[in-house]
Design a protein around this motif. Structure first.
Motif, short mmCIF file in Angstrom:
data_model
loop_
_atom_site.label_atom_id
_atom_site.label_comp_id
_atom_site.label_asym_id
_atom_site.label_seq_id
_atom_site.Cartn_x
_atom_site.Cartn_y
_atom_site.Cartn_z
N ALA A 66 -27.93 -22.01 -22.83
CA ALA A 66 -28.08 -22.58 -21.68
C ALA A 66 -27.17 -23.51 -21.43
CB ALA A 66 -29.45 -23.28 -21.46
N ALA A 67 -26.67 -24.35 -22.46
CA ALA A 67 -25.78 -25.42 -22.44
C ALA A 67 -24.44 -24.80 -22.33
CB ALA A 67 -25.82 -26.16 -24.01
N ASP A 68 -24.40 -23.67 -22.86
CA ASP A 68 -22.85 -22.84 -22.91
C ASP A 68 -22.67 -22.42 -21.45
OD1 ASP A 68 -20.61 -21.78 -24.27
OD2 ASP A 68 -21.55 -19.87 -23.59
N ILE A 69 -23.61 -22.09 -20.81
CA ILE A 69 -23.63 -21.51 -19.28
C ILE A 69 -23.08 -22.65 -18.40
CG2 ILE A 69 -24.76 -20.42 -17.39
CD1 ILE A 69 -26.32 -18.97 -19.49
N GLN A 70 -23.92 -23.86 -18.62
CA GLN A 70 -23.78 -25.21 -18.01
C GLN A 70 -22.34 -25.52 -18.06
OE1 GLN A 70 -26.39 -28.89 -18.46
NE2 GLN A 70 -24.35 -29.40 -19.06
N LYS A 71 -21.78 -25.46 -19.22
CA LYS A 71 -20.59 -25.82 -19.58
C LYS A 71 -19.45 -24.94 -18.60
CE LYS A 71 -16.76 -26.58 -23.21
NZ LYS A 71 -16.58 -26.19 -24.65
N GLY A 500 -30.73 -19.49 -12.01
CA GLY A 500 -29.56 -18.84 -12.54
C GLY A 500 -29.29 -18.78 -13.96
N ILE A 501 -29.30 -20.13 -14.43
CA ILE A 501 -29.05 -20.22 -15.83
C ILE A 501 -30.36 -19.79 -16.75
CG2 ILE A 501 -29.15 -22.19 -17.62
CD1 ILE A 501 -27.31 -23.75 -15.54
N ALA A 502 -31.56 -19.79 -16.19
CA ALA A 502 -32.89 -19.27 -16.87
C ALA A 502 -32.67 -17.71 -16.86
CB ALA A 502 -33.93 -19.70 -16.16
N GLU A 503 -32.12 -17.18 -15.78
CA GLU A 503 -31.83 -15.80 -16.02
C GLU A 503 -30.85 -15.36 -17.18
OE1 GLU A 503 -32.77 -11.78 -15.31
OE2 GLU A 503 -33.62 -13.30 -13.99
N MET A 504 -29.70 -16.14 -16.90
CA MET A 504 -28.46 -15.66 -17.72
C MET A 504 -28.81 -15.97 -19.35
SD MET A 504 -25.37 -16.75 -15.84
CE MET A 504 -25.66 -18.13 -14.79
#
Length: 763
Positions: A66-71, A500-504
Motif C-alpha cells: 500500500a505504501a509503495d502504491i501511494q508513492k 483503489g489502493i485496497a484493491e491493488m
C-alpha cells in the motif's frame, strides 16, 4: 455600537492563522497513522481495533505494498502538477504584461491622472499574481494531502468504518482549513499593503484588488480542465478495457491504466477542485468589496463596514472548526449506513451555527444604515441612492447560506443511491446502456429546477434589499462555510483512492466493501460540492456583472435587451458554454481513445499480464494522460480568456454585457445537469455492485449485463461530472471578473462603442 477598527484588523488575520494551525493539528493526527503491519492497531480516539485480515497472513507485506502504491501515485501527481504549473507560470507572466499594459494606457477620466491609471495597472497586476499563486498553492497542498492520506485511509479501513472515515474526513478538513486560511490571509494582507499606496482612494484600491479574483479563477480554469482531462482519460480507458472487455474488477493491479486513474483523482478532483473553490471565495469577496467601495461605506472610509465580507469568511472558519469536531471526534460514522448522514449533518449543523453568527457580524460591523448607488429609472440621473439597513445584509447572507444548503440537499436526493432517482437509473440498466443513459439525462435536466429557483430567489432578495451588493453577499453566505464544504468534497477522492489502493494491495473483499461504501458517499458529497460551486458562481457572476456595468459606464436607461448589440451578445454568450463543453468532452474522448489503445496493446503483448504474473507498464499510461491534459487545456482556456477581450474591445461594452448575461443563464443549467447526471450514473453503478438491497440484488451484481450497462453509463458521465460540468462555473465567473478588470480599457475603445462599430461609424 461600531466595531473598533483595530480589533477587526487583528481578528481577520488571527482567524486565518487559527484555520492554518487547526489544519496542522488535523494533519498531525492523520500522520500518526503508521504504515506498518501489526496485529493490533490503535486509532486516534484511543480505541483498539482487531484487524480482520490478521488471519490471512502477510500483514506487513500488504501494508508495504500500500505504501509503495501511494508513492507511485504521489510521484505521478507531482510530476503532472510540476509540468502543468510550469506552463501556467508562463501564462501568468504573459497575462501580467497584458493587464499592466492595457490598464496603464487608459485615458484618465475626470478627477484622475495618468499616474492613477498606471498605479491601477501595476497593482491590478500584483493582485493577479498573488491570486494566481494562492490558487496554485491551494491545488498543490490539496494534492499533497490527498496522496499522503489515501493509503492511510485504506490501512484504517482494515480496522472498521469509523477509523477509515475519520482519516478521510480529517484529511479533507486539512485541505479545507488550509485553503480558507491562506485565501483569507493573503487577501487581507494585499488590502492592507495596497492601502499604504492608495491612501484615501478606496475606490481605486478595491478595483485593483479585483485582480486577486482574476488570478485565482484563471489558474482554476486551467487546473480544472487539465485535471479533468487527465483523470477521465485514464478512468474511461481503464473502465472500458478492464471492466467491460476483460471483466476484471475496478482498480485491479493488472490494468495498465490503474495508476493513472488514481493519480487523476488527485490532480482533477482535489487540486482542480481546490483551485476552483478558492476562485469562488476570492471573486465573491472581491465583488462585494468593489461594489461597497462606491457606497457610503467606502466614501466615508468606514473600515469596519468595508471589511464585512472578510469578517463573514473569518467567523465562518470558527463555525466550521466546531462542526468538524462533530464528524472527527464526537459522532463519526461507525457503520456504512451512517456515512452519508454524518456528512449531510456537517452541512446542516454548519448552516444552523452560521446563521446567528452572520446576524451578530452584520449588526456589529455595519452601521445601522448606509447608502448604495443603484441604477435609476429616471432619465435625469443614472443612479439613485438606496438606503440599506444592517439587518438587510444578514438577510442576504442567510438567503445564500440556506439556499446553498437547499441546493446541497436536493443534489444529494438526485445523486445518492439511497433515493429513488438513482435507483430508477439503475433499474433502467435491465434493458441496456441506452435506457440507462436516457434515464440519467432526464434526471440531470430535472435536477436543474430547484437550484434555478433558489438562485432566482437569492437574486430577487439580494437586489431588493441591497442591489448588487446584496447579491454578492448572497454568494458570500453560500461560501461562508467553505472549510466544511471543502472537507466533504475532498473526502470523496481520498476515499476513492483508498479503495483503489485496497484493491491493488490485495487487502481483501471485505476491506474493499468498506472503501466502496465510503466512496459511494464521496460521489454524493462531490456532487454537493459542485452544486455549491455552481450556485455561488451564478451569484458571483451576476454581482461582478453589476460592477462591470457601473465601471464600463453603460447607460442602463437607454440600454435594452432588444438592443441589437445586447441581443446578439446574449445569443453568443448562451452558445459559449456549449462550445466550451464540446471542446473539453472531445479532448477527454481523444485522450481516452489513446488510453484504450494502449491498455489493449499491453493486454495483447505482455505475456502473463492477465494471469497476474507480469507487471504492466503503468508509466506509459501516466505519460499519455499527462501529454493529453497539457496539450488539450490550451484551446478551452484560450476561448474563455480571449472572448471578453475580443468582444469588449471590438464590439463594445454593451455587446459584452449581453455575452456575460447569456453565458450565465445557459452555463448554470448546463453545469448543474452535467454534474448531477454524471454523479447519478456513477452511483447507479455502485448501487448494482454493492447489492445492499433486494432490488439491487435482482439486478445481478458485478459482471452481470445490468452492471455492464451501468459501467457504460458511468463512463459516459465521467467527462460530464468531472471535466466539463465543474469547469463551466469557472467559465461564467472568469469572464465576468475579467470584464470587470478590463472595463476601463473597453470604455477607452471609442467610449465603449467598440473599435469595429467606431470604424464603420455605427452609432
Amino acid at each position: 455600537m461600531a466595531a473598533p477598527d483595530a480589533l477587526i484588523a487583528a481578528f481577520i488575520p488571527a482567524s486565518a492563522i487559527v484555520a492554518i494551525l487547526f489544519a496542522v493539528f488535523l494533519w498531525k493526527r492523520v500522520a500518526a497513522i503508521q504504515m506498518t503491519g501489526g496485529r493490533v492497531l490503535s486509532s486516534q480516539n484511543g480505541r483498539e481495533y482487531l484487524l480482520e485480515e490478521e488471519q490471512r497472513g502477510g500483514e506487513e507485506e500488504i501494508v508495504a505494498k500500500a505504501a509503495d502504491i501511494q508513492k507511485s501515485i504521489s510521484e505521478g501527481a507531482q510530476s503532472f502538477l510540476a509540468t502543468e504549473y510550469y506552463y501556467l507560470g508562463i501564462f501568468m507572466v504573459i497575462m501580467s504584461v497584458v493587464i499592466c499594459s492595457l490598464l496603464s494606457i487608459v485615458t484618465p477620466e475626470e478627477g484622475r491622472t495618468s499616474s492613477d491609471e498606471l498605479r491601477n495597472g501595476i497593482f491590478s497586476t500584483i493582485a493577479f499574481l498573488l491570486g494566481g499563486a494562492t490558487s496554485i498553492l491551494s491545488g498543490y497542498l490539496g494534492m499533497q494531502i490527498a496522496t499522503y492520506a489515501n493509503a492511510r485511509t485504506a490501512v484504517e479501513a482494515r480496522k472498521g468504518i469509523a477509523p477509515a472515515f475519520m482519516c478521510a474526513f480529517r484529511s479533507g478538513a486539512v485541505m479545507g482549513f488550509l485553503l480558507s486560511g491562506f485565501g483569507l490571509l493573503n487577501l487581507f494582507l494585499a488590502i492592507t499593503i495596497f492601502a499604504k499606496f492608495f491612501g484615501d482612494d478606496w475606490k481605486g484600491l478595491f478595483e485593483a484588488i479585483t485582480g486577486y479574483g482574476l488570478g485565482g479563477s484563471s489558474i482554476a480554469l486551467f487546473g480544472r480542465v487539465a485535471g479533468g482531462i487527465y483523470t477521465k482519460a485514464a478512468d474511461v480507458g481503464a473502465d472500458l478495457v478492464g471492466k467491460v472487455e476483460k471483466d476484471i474488477p475496478e482498480d485491479d493491479p493488472r490494468n495498465p491504466a490503474v495508476i493513472a486513474d488514481n493519480v487523476g483523482d488527485n490532480v482533477g478532483d482535489i487540486a482542480g477542485m481546490g483551485a476552483d473553490l478558492f476562485g469562488s471565495f476570492a471573486e465573491s469577496t472581491c465583488a462585494a468589496l468593489v461594489i461597497s467601495a462606491v457606497s457610503s461605506l467606502g466614501k466615508e472610509h468606514d473600515y469596519a463596514g468595508m471589511m464585512f465580507p472578510l469578517l463573514i469568511s473569518a467567523t465562518g472558519i470558527f463555525v466550521c472548526l466546531v462542526t468538524t469536531f462533530l464528524a472527527t471526534d464526537l459522532k463519526p460514522a461507525k457503520v456504512i449506513a451512517e456515512i452519508e448522514h454524518t456528512l449531510k449533518m456537517q452541512l446542516i449543523i454548519s448552516t444552523l451555527l452560521m446563521t446567528p453568527v452572520a446576524l451578530g457580524v452584520s449588526l456589529w460591523s455595519l452601521p445601522p444604515e448606509f447608502t448604495l448607488s443603484v441604477p435609476s429609472s429616471s432619465p435625469d440621473k443614472p443612479f439613485d441612492e438606496k438606503i440599506v439597513k444592517s439587518w438587510y445584509m444578514f438577510v442576504c447572507i442567510s438567503t445564500g447560506l440556506w439556499g446553498g444548503l437547499l441546493v446541497g440537499l436536493q443534489t444529494e436526493y438526485f445523486t445518492s443511491n439511497r433515493y429513488k432517482p438513482v435507483q430508477d437509473v439503475a433499474d433502467a440498466c435491465r434493458t441496456g446502456a441506452a435506457t440507462d443513459i436516457i434515464f440519467g439525462l432526464a434526471l440531470g435536466y430535472k435536477s436543474c429546477i430547484i437550484p434555478t429557483i433558489v438562485i432566482g430567489v437569492a437574486i430577487y432578495v439580494g437586489t431588493s434589499l441591497a442591489g448588487m451588493f446584496g447579491i454578492a453577499c448572497c454568494a458570500l453566505g453560500m461560501l461562508s462555510t467553505l472549510a466544511t464544504g471543502l472537507a466533504i468534497d475532498a473526502y470523496g477522492p481520498i476515499s476513492d483512492n483508498a479503495g483503489g489502493i485496497a484493491e491493488m494491495a490485495g487487502m481483501g473483499e471485505d476491506i474493499r466493501e468498506r472503501t466502496d461504501a465510503l466512496d459511494a458517499a464521496g460521489n454524493t458529497t462531490a456532487a454537493i460540492g459542485k452544486g455549491f460551486a455552481i450556485g455561488s458562481a451564478a451569484l458571483v457572476s451576476l454581482a461582478l456583472f453589476g460592477a462591470y456595468v457601473t465601471r464600463a459606464k453603460i447607460d442602463m436607461i437607454h440600454s435594452s435587451i432588444l438592443d441589437p448589440r445586447v441581443f446578439a451578445g446574449l445569443l453568443l454568450g448562451a452558445m459559449l458554454p456549449y462550445w466550451f463543453s464540446a471542446m473539453t468532452m472531445k479532448s477527454v474522448g481523444k485522450a481516452a481513445l489513446a488510453m484504450v489503445h494502449e491498455v489493449r496493446r499491453q493486454f495483447n503483448t505482455i505475456a502473463g499480464l492477465m494471469e497476474g504474473t507480469a507487471r504492466p507498464d503503468y508509466k506509459r499510461c501516466v505519460a499519455i494522460s499527462t501529454q493529453a491534459a497539457i496539450s488539450e487545456m490550451v484551446a478551452p482556456g484560450a476561448l474563455v480568456i480571449f472572448t471578453p477581450v475580443v468582444v469588449g474591445s471590438l464590439f463594445g461594452t454593451q455587446c459584452l454585457a449581453g455575452v456575460l448575461a447569456g453565458s450565465l443563464v445557459s452555463g448554470v443549467q448546463l453545469a448543474v445537469s452535467m454534474s448531477n447526471t454524471g454523479g447519478a450514473w456513477d452511483n447507479a453503478k455502485k448501487y448494482i455492485e454493492a447489492g445492499a438491497t433486494e432490488h439491487a440484488r435482482e439486478l445481478g451484481g458485478k459482471g452481470s449485463d445490468c452492471h455492464k450497462a451501468a459501467v457504460i453509463g458511468d463512463t459516459v458521465g465521467d467527462p460530464l461530472k468531472d471535466t466539463s460540468g465543474p469547469s463551466l462555473n469557472i467559465l461564467i465567473k472568469l469572464m465576468a471578473v475579467e470584464s470587470l478588470v478590463f472595463a476601463p480599457f473597453f470604455y477607452n475603445c471609442a467610449h465603449g462603442q467598440g473599435l469595429i462599430f467606431a470604424f464603420f461609424g455605427i452609432a
